[in-house]
Design a protein around this motif. Structure first.
Motif, mmCIF file in Angstrom:
data_model
loop_
_atom_site.group_PDB
_atom_site.id
_atom_site.type_symbol
_atom_site.label_atom_id
_atom_site.label_comp_id
_atom_site.label_asym_id
_atom_site.label_seq_id
_atom_site.Cartn_x
_atom_site.Cartn_y
_atom_site.Cartn_z
ATOM 1 N N ASP A 41 -3.144 -22.744 -21.951
ATOM 2 C CA ASP A 41 -3.202 -24.165 -22.183
ATOM 3 C C ASP A 41 -1.756 -24.835 -22.579
ATOM 4 O O ASP A 41 -1.280 -25.753 -21.985
ATOM 5 N N GLU A 42 -0.913 -24.266 -23.015
ATOM 6 C CA GLU A 42 0.438 -24.742 -23.532
ATOM 7 C C GLU A 42 0.933 -24.920 -21.906
ATOM 8 O O GLU A 42 2.019 -25.647 -21.554
ATOM 9 N N ALA A 43 1.047 -24.163 -20.891
ATOM 10 C CA ALA A 43 2.111 -23.452 -19.930
ATOM 11 C C ALA A 43 1.361 -24.772 -19.182
ATOM 12 O O ALA A 43 1.827 -25.311 -18.634
ATOM 13 N N ILE A 44 -0.036 -25.048 -18.977
ATOM 14 C CA ILE A 44 -0.449 -26.473 -17.979
ATOM 15 C C ILE A 44 -0.024 -27.565 -18.212
ATOM 16 O O ILE A 44 0.428 -28.121 -17.754
ATOM 17 N N ARG A 45 -0.298 -27.830 -19.884
ATOM 18 C CA ARG A 45 0.429 -28.962 -19.984
ATOM 19 C C ARG A 45 1.378 -29.409 -20.183
ATOM 20 O O ARG A 45 2.437 -30.303 -19.570
ATOM 21 N N CYS A 46 2.364 -27.973 -20.677
ATOM 22 C CA CYS A 46 3.974 -28.293 -20.245
ATOM 23 C C CYS A 46 4.371 -28.492 -19.139
ATOM 24 O O CYS A 46 5.148 -29.688 -18.816
ATOM 25 N N LEU A 54 11.398 -25.795 -13.326
ATOM 26 C CA LEU A 54 10.375 -25.683 -14.144
ATOM 27 C C LEU A 54 9.059 -24.082 -14.014
ATOM 28 O O LEU A 54 8.387 -23.689 -14.843
ATOM 29 N N VAL A 55 9.088 -24.276 -12.565
ATOM 30 C CA VAL A 55 8.122 -22.659 -12.094
ATOM 31 C C VAL A 55 9.233 -21.203 -12.459
ATOM 32 O O VAL A 55 8.164 -20.127 -13.504
ATOM 33 N N TYR A 56 10.041 -21.308 -13.174
ATOM 34 C CA TYR A 56 10.569 -19.985 -13.248
ATOM 35 C C TYR A 56 10.322 -19.920 -14.946
ATOM 36 O O TYR A 56 10.356 -18.915 -15.791
ATOM 37 N N MET A 57 11.223 -21.042 -15.726
ATOM 38 C CA MET A 57 10.634 -21.367 -17.055
ATOM 39 C C MET A 57 9.084 -21.230 -17.012
ATOM 40 O O MET A 57 8.762 -20.359 -18.239
ATOM 41 N N LEU A 58 8.263 -21.610 -16.708
ATOM 42 C CA LEU A 58 6.527 -20.997 -16.901
ATOM 43 C C LEU A 58 6.726 -19.694 -16.211
ATOM 44 O O LEU A 58 5.762 -18.978 -17.393
ATOM 45 N N TYR A 59 7.129 -18.998 -15.521
ATOM 46 C CA TYR A 59 6.996 -18.092 -15.542
ATOM 47 C C TYR A 59 7.443 -17.109 -16.328
ATOM 48 O O TYR A 59 6.484 -15.830 -16.898
ATOM 49 N N TYR A 60 8.680 -16.878 -16.904
ATOM 50 C CA TYR A 60 9.049 -16.260 -17.918
ATOM 51 C C TYR A 60 7.981 -16.596 -20.074
ATOM 52 O O TYR A 60 8.216 -15.793 -19.735
ATOM 53 N N SER A 61 8.126 -17.777 -19.938
ATOM 54 C CA SER A 61 7.321 -18.716 -20.571
ATOM 55 C C SER A 61 5.618 -17.443 -20.839
ATOM 56 O O SER A 61 5.731 -17.802 -21.341
ATOM 57 N N LEU A 65 -1.652 -23.522 -11.668
ATOM 58 C CA LEU A 65 0.054 -22.883 -11.785
ATOM 59 C C LEU A 65 0.228 -22.528 -10.733
ATOM 60 O O LEU A 65 1.141 -22.619 -9.962
ATOM 61 N N LYS A 66 -0.750 -21.174 -10.327
ATOM 62 C CA LYS A 66 -0.638 -20.883 -9.581
ATOM 63 C C LYS A 66 -0.221 -21.628 -7.743
ATOM 64 O O LYS A 66 0.942 -20.948 -6.795
ATOM 65 N N ARG A 93 -3.903 -32.872 -14.943
ATOM 66 C CA ARG A 93 -4.412 -33.206 -15.805
ATOM 67 C C ARG A 93 -5.884 -32.923 -15.988
ATOM 68 O O ARG A 93 -6.432 -32.576 -16.881
ATOM 69 N N ARG A 94 -6.465 -32.160 -14.685
ATOM 70 C CA ARG A 94 -8.000 -32.316 -14.604
ATOM 71 C C ARG A 94 -7.809 -30.775 -15.580
ATOM 72 O O ARG A 94 -8.868 -30.476 -15.469
ATOM 73 N N SER A 95 -7.553 -29.956 -15.523
ATOM 74 C CA SER A 95 -7.313 -28.758 -16.151
ATOM 75 C C SER A 95 -6.287 -28.536 -17.423
ATOM 76 O O SER A 95 -6.614 -27.510 -18.222
ATOM 77 N N ILE A 96 -6.508 -29.623 -17.920
ATOM 78 C CA ILE A 96 -5.544 -30.045 -19.225
ATOM 79 C C ILE A 96 -7.252 -29.799 -20.656
ATOM 80 O O ILE A 96 -7.918 -31.131 -20.103
ATOM 81 N N HIS A 97 -7.246 -29.288 -21.315
ATOM 82 C CA HIS A 97 -8.127 -29.153 -21.799
ATOM 83 C C HIS A 97 -8.016 -29.594 -23.703
ATOM 84 O O HIS A 97 -7.066 -29.191 -24.305
ATOM 85 N N GLU A 98 -8.743 -30.887 -23.825
ATOM 86 C CA GLU A 98 -8.331 -31.905 -25.017
ATOM 87 C C GLU A 98 -9.392 -31.444 -26.053
ATOM 88 O O GLU A 98 -10.702 -31.421 -25.208
ATOM 89 N N ASP A 99 -9.968 -31.857 -27.131
ATOM 90 C CA ASP A 99 -10.499 -32.027 -28.026
ATOM 91 C C ASP A 99 -11.259 -32.395 -27.674
ATOM 92 O O ASP A 99 -12.592 -32.319 -27.959
#
Length: 706
Positions: free
Chosen positions: A533-538, A618-625, A663-664, A690-696
């Motif tokens: 969830d954090e990765a998509i939001r980020c 940004l992609v490299y950062m998400l890959y690492y994270s 993300l892929k 935005r469609r993939s972000i899960h909000e409470d």
């Protein structure tokens, strides 16, 4: 018509007359599709005085228009670039064996002039040899040579051979050329760099900024345009930019750099009006940068390799080598980063020990108006245990701007591998946390490598955030400039009335205060808090920030886990903010940070950003994270190889696909744009993410700024 003869050949014929650009005579061989008038234009473009005469009025107008400014032309290199390059050269040995004769204390005889040409050849040879072995390869042979330019036929000869053949008076410059056994007298499209040896360059420098005289500058522009024309006719592929050349201006003591950029395809190739067309191109389609004329050689004829004069010449040569050899195996940043370890070794040698303030053994806030390598142990004001030299929790720092003062209380000290910064709050709003950065002392003459990072973090980032504020660029995903100014130090300030700073180590030190405050992605990864969830939001939030600034032509240039924070305090749903804008690209001459793990492929290859570079980082950062593993990268060459392998085998897409299909898909999209001029379609990817972000609370509206 100029004579065209070979200095070393008894029959007076050159073995390379049939090659394009090797001399002034026309070739009978077709250029295979090259416009014939462009080729003829090149062969007729042989007189520097004719071009200079066409530019006299323009030189005068440029000088008059610049009276309100400090200089008529921009400088080719910023001081901060030269300082970084200086640190990279610390462990590199340059040795000029042929001493430069000192014209002030010697007669202007033929013997002196001959020695000067031999010395400039040796200086350029020592330069390229030292740079090649330090940055590219100690094992591979150097693919360059040095030779002098003979004016009568525009060919290149070894100085010793030209002098022995009685042609000293016809020499007009010295060039660094690409080795080519088929063309022993060189071709103009093989020229990396030209140095024009002219009498009294330093004495004829004009203005307070010590610019070269118009006659000398005109000759430099002639040589630069001739190099560009030869490259446009050449089949060689220049790297990275065939439209940029450097010309050096030197005498027996002083020297400077002229950088010329421009597309010669915009030149009107009227072969009946060669110099008028060339002058119009210089005025309308070129960008000229000129360095101040500074001293290179001392009175003994030795080059002052570590001084600004030789340093800017070396940096120009470094860029010229890159045009042929590509990015070095060891980047400037890699070699410069060793400065801290060398400094610590020196402190151990001198038994200064570890001060315990930070990992470098340096007092980050014990800054004086001299190099940090010099410690005034007798001065009680800078003792290592001085409380005034420490910033700790509870310390209140007062900031002074033009018309107000603000106090900030330090709540937390954050130490990273690169920097120390603080979480603080305004004394009148103790409940609101802010990031506070303390910069390098403005009078620091030779700042440590860490202080250069501070300069980007504080002074440069202040400039960028101010410009963003002035342009009305606002988004919750961008940092906000809360305040900036200078520290008001404890005690009485003895600042002189004429300006400047007093002798207190904090006097005039800049401060930057930003909001909001959050935890870096690097820290979240370390503590296991960065999930899908954090990765998509980020990804969404960082893209939104990039979209906002892209509308004003600004790019980030340094996206990595340490430069993205997650804001959780005081909000219902955490969100990410892209911080660390000190390396942002505001104009073409700006250069991004170089990071072997997170820089884009284009940045590592070209030293610039393309439209998709930030998204690639940004992609490299998400890959690492998200758990991706980087190999041990110790060179630009290795980093580029890893990128090529990872993208071709789809390792990055597969890893991000384990987290999210969107993300892929985004990684695939970025891969298709890397290195192209096509812009990122931010809107479509922001909608998909935005469609993939899960909000409470699914009824809550998500911020879509940017």
């Amino acid at each position: 018509m100029y004579d065209c003869f070979d200095l070393s050949s008894p029959n007076g014929r050159s073995p390379d007359q049939e090659s394009v650009g090797s001399g002034t005579k026309r070739s009978s061989v077709s250029s295979g599709g090259r416009p014939q008038n462009q080729k003829e234009f090149f062969y007729k473009f042989v007189e520097s005085d004719s071009l200079t005469a066409k530019l006299v009025d323009w030189f005068e107008s440029v000088t008059e228009n610049s009276e309100l400014k400090q200089q008529a032309f921009d400088v080719p290199f910023e001081l901060i670039e030269l300082q970084k390059f200086d640190y990279a050269l610390e462990g590199i040995s340059f040795q000029q064996l042929t001493r430069m004769p000192n014209a002030v204390h010697a007669s202007t005889s033929d013997a002196v002039e001959a020695t000067a040409y031999l010395a400039i050849e040796d200086f350029l040879h020592a330069s390229i040899k030292g740079l090649w072995e330090a940055f590219w390869s100690q094992d591979e042979p150097m693919p360059f040579s040095v030779a002098c330019l003979y004016n009568a036929n525009m060919k290149f000869y070894q100085a010793e051979k030209a002098i022995a053949n009685g042609r000293l008076g016809g020499l007009c410059g010295t060039g660094i050329l690409l080795n080519n056994p088929r063309h022993p007298h060189g071709k103009w499209d093989h020229v990396l760099e030209l140095a024009l040896l002219r009498p009294d360059i330093g004495g004829h420098a004009v203005g307070s900024d010590r610019q070269p005289s118009p006659s000398v500058l005109g000759e430099a522009l002639f040589c630069a345009l001739r190099m560009l024309l030869a490259r446009s006719l050449s089949r060689l592929s220049f790297f990275p930019d065939p439209s940029t050349v450097f010309v050096l201006l030197v005498d027996s003591q002083y020297g400077g750099v002229v950088k010329v950029e421009g597309d010669v395809n915009k030149l009107n190739f009227d072969v009946n009006n060669v110099y008028e067309c060339a002058a119009e191109w210089v005025k309308d389609h070129s960008r000229i940068s000129v360095s101040p004329i500074d001293r290179i050689w001392n009175k003994l004829g030795n080059a002052n390799w570590g001084d600004i004069g030789a340093l800017q010449v070396l940096f120009a040569t470094f860029h010229c080598i890159m045009q042929y050899a590509g990015m070095p195996k060891h980047s400037v940043e890699d070699l410069a980063a060793d400065h801290s370890s060398r400094l610590q070794t020196r402190r151990v040698e001198r038994q200064l020990g570890d001060t315990g303030v930070n990992g470098n053994g340096l007092l980050r806030y014990q800054q004086c108006s001299v190099s940090p390598e010099i410690v005034e142990v007798q001065d009680d004001s800078v003792k290592v245990d001085s409380k005034e030299s420490m910033i700790t929790e509870g310390t209140i720092l007062w900031l002074e701007d033009s018309d107000w003062q603000k106090g900030y209380q330090i709540k937390e000290v954050i130490n990273t591998s690169e920097l120390t910064y603080f979480i603080a709050s305004h004394v009148e709003e103790p409940g609101k946390n802010l990031f506070l950065y303390v910069g390098s002392h403005p009078s620091q003459l030779e700042p440590a490598w860490e202080d250069m990072n501070l300069w980007y973090q504080v002074q440069r980032q202040t400039k960028v955030l101010t410009i963003m504020k002035q342009k009305g660029l606002s988004s919750k995903y961008l940092p906000r400039l809360s305040a900036s100014g200078r520290i008001i130090h404890p005690g009485h300030c003895r600042r002189p009335s004429s300006g400047g700073n007093c002798d207190h180590p904090w006097c005039g030190t800049p401060i930057l205060v930003t909001s909001p405050v959050g935890e870096t992605v690097a820290e979240m990864v370390r503590t296991g808090q960065f999930g899908s969830d954090e990765a998509i939001r980020c990804c969404h939030d960082c893209l939104s920030a990039l979209s906002t600034v892209a509308s004003a032509g600004i790019r980030h240039g340094d996206i990595r886990p340490e430069n993205v924070i997650c804001v959780k305090s005081g909000v219902r749903h955490p969100y990410f903010v892209l911080i660390g804008w000190g390396h942002a690209i505001l104009e073409d001459r700006d250069r991004p940070a170089m990071n072997l793990h997170f820089s884009s492929t284009y940045a590592l290859q070209e030293g610039k950003l393309c439209s998709a570079s930030d998204a690639e980082s940004l992609v490299y950062m998400l890959y690492y994270s998200c758990g991706g593993v980087f190999p041990d990268l110790d060179s630009v060459e290795g980093a580029l190889q890893w990128r090529e392998t990872s993208w071709s085998r789809r390792l990055i897409q597969q890893k991000l696909g384990d987290i999210s299909t969107v993300l892929k898909a985004f990684a695939d999209y970025v891969d298709s744009l890397c290195g192209t001029p096509y812009p990122i379609d931010y809107d479509i990817w922001l909608r998909r993410l935005r469609r993939s972000i899960h909000e409470d609370d699914h009824g809550k509206e998500i911020d879509v700024t940017g």
